[in-house]
Design a protein around this motif. Structure first.
Motif, mmCIF file in Angstrom:
data_model
loop_
_atom_site.group_PDB
_atom_site.id
_atom_site.type_symbol
_atom_site.label_atom_id
_atom_site.label_comp_id
_atom_site.label_asym_id
_atom_site.label_seq_id
_atom_site.Cartn_x
_atom_site.Cartn_y
_atom_site.Cartn_z
ATOM 1 N N ASP A 193 39.810 26.881 39.690
ATOM 2 C CA ASP A 193 38.662 26.845 38.780
ATOM 3 C C ASP A 193 37.389 26.939 39.604
ATOM 4 O OD1 ASP A 193 37.834 24.172 39.645
ATOM 5 O OD2 ASP A 193 39.606 23.480 38.569
ATOM 6 N N ALA A 194 36.245 26.937 38.908
ATOM 7 C CA ALA A 194 34.961 27.124 39.594
ATOM 8 C C ALA A 194 34.250 25.814 39.888
ATOM 9 C CB ALA A 194 34.063 28.027 38.747
ATOM 10 N N GLU A 195 34.932 24.697 39.675
ATOM 11 C CA GLU A 195 34.248 23.403 39.811
ATOM 12 C C GLU A 195 33.644 23.226 41.205
ATOM 13 O OE1 GLU A 195 36.695 20.062 38.910
ATOM 14 O OE2 GLU A 195 35.095 18.585 39.252
ATOM 15 N N HIS A 196 34.412 23.584 42.240
ATOM 16 C CA HIS A 196 33.919 23.393 43.608
ATOM 17 C C HIS A 196 33.628 24.735 44.291
ATOM 18 C CE1 HIS A 196 34.939 19.208 43.138
ATOM 19 N NE2 HIS A 196 36.208 19.508 42.846
ATOM 20 N N LEU A 197 33.368 25.737 43.486
ATOM 21 C CA LEU A 197 33.190 27.080 44.042
ATOM 22 C C LEU A 197 32.013 27.150 45.011
ATOM 23 C CD1 LEU A 197 33.929 30.090 44.116
ATOM 24 C CD2 LEU A 197 32.420 30.411 42.141
ATOM 25 N N ASP A 198 30.857 26.660 44.576
ATOM 26 C CA ASP A 198 29.662 26.771 45.429
ATOM 27 C C ASP A 198 29.873 26.065 46.769
ATOM 28 O OD1 ASP A 198 28.333 28.295 43.608
ATOM 29 O OD2 ASP A 198 27.122 26.660 42.790
ATOM 30 N N ASP A 199 30.407 24.849 46.716
ATOM 31 C CA ASP A 199 30.623 24.096 47.961
ATOM 32 C C ASP A 199 31.613 24.829 48.860
ATOM 33 O OD1 ASP A 199 28.891 22.159 47.120
ATOM 34 O OD2 ASP A 199 30.451 20.822 46.357
ATOM 35 N N THR A 200 32.670 25.392 48.239
ATOM 36 C CA THR A 200 33.678 26.085 49.039
ATOM 37 C C THR A 200 33.101 27.345 49.675
ATOM 38 O OG1 THR A 200 35.383 25.256 47.544
ATOM 39 C CG2 THR A 200 35.996 27.055 49.007
ATOM 40 N N VAL A 201 32.300 28.076 48.898
ATOM 41 C CA VAL A 201 31.656 29.273 49.452
ATOM 42 C C VAL A 201 30.781 28.906 50.636
ATOM 43 C CG1 VAL A 201 29.922 31.053 48.970
ATOM 44 C CG2 VAL A 201 31.766 30.636 47.342
#
Length: 235
Positions: A33-41
């Motif tokens: 899912d996109a929940e932690h997308l920004d942090d992962t990017v």
């Protein structure tokens, strides 16, 4: 190429990972899912992000909204939207947004692995790759939008008032015109929106839906009635 995958389907996520890895790419993250997308990017600094449009928790438009957010925050990061659906509104916004490479491919139309890998490679190198069906649907949306451009300012205002659920009499009072004038404007609106006469009498509803979907100038605030109400009928 260092690739981040955001896909809720475990099978598809794993399948994409293996396919891309076999082609020589490095999968730096695979998210459900996109929940932690920004942090992962920020953490893994991928060269390309692949996102599904519909992700948890609602499976509606989380993925494409996340793609828009990424394009706004990191405009040079290549993004590939891989979906079963064309989310017309957000797809148009995504394509219109300034930034680097972009792809929008439909899962059901990716029939050749080689073509898919070629598209991934080209997007990673800075190209824009759009499925022809995506382009066709966006052009159809534009044509629908063009119907609204046919309306005069007065007709747009009348349509906005129709969308608010107002009767012809109420519209006439608001605009300080006769109901006959309102009926003429409404007839013009129906004609310009290509709404043919029918027995169901739902042209008013269809016109209101067109207004709500594509937008028109806001209706003016109601003012006190300055003259006698005219008689007439709603259509």
């Amino acid at each position: 190429m260092r690739v981040l995958i955001c896909e809720d389907s475990t099978l598809l996520r794993e399948g994409l990972s293996r396919l891309l890895a076999d082609a020589g790419h490095e999968i730096v993250a695979a998210l459900p899912d996109a929940e932690h997308l920004d942090d992962t990017v920020d953490e893994v600094a991928p060269d390309l992000c692949i996102l599904d449009v519909r992700l948890p928790p609602t499976w509606s438009d989380e993925g494409i909204r996340a793609a828009l957010s990424l394009r706004a925050r990191l405009p040079q990061l290549p993004v590939l939207v891989l979906s079963q659906y064309v989310e017309e509104r957000y797809a148009a916004d995504l394509i219109a947004a300034s930034g680097g490479a972009l792809g929008y491919l439909l899962k059901d139309r990716v029939a050749d692995v080689g073509e898919f890998l070629d598209a991934v490679g080209r997007i990673g190198e800075g190209a824009t790759v759009l499925d022809p069906e995506v382009v066709a649907q966006l052009l159809a949306r534009r044509r629908r939008d063009e119907r609204m451009q046919r309306l005069t300012d007065r007709e747009s205002t009348v349509l906005a008032l129709i969308a608010e659920g107002r009767s012809n009499q109420a519209i006439a009072r608001t605009l300080h015109v006769s109901e006959g004038s309102v009926e003429k404007h409404i007839t013009a609106v129906f004609q310009k929106l290509d709404l043919e006469p029918d027995d169901s009498g739902n042209r008013r509803v269809l016109a209101a839906l067109a207004h709500l979907e594509h937008g028109s100038p806001a209706a003016p605030a109601p003012r006190p009635q300055s003259g006698p109400a005219q008689t007439g009928t709603n259509r």
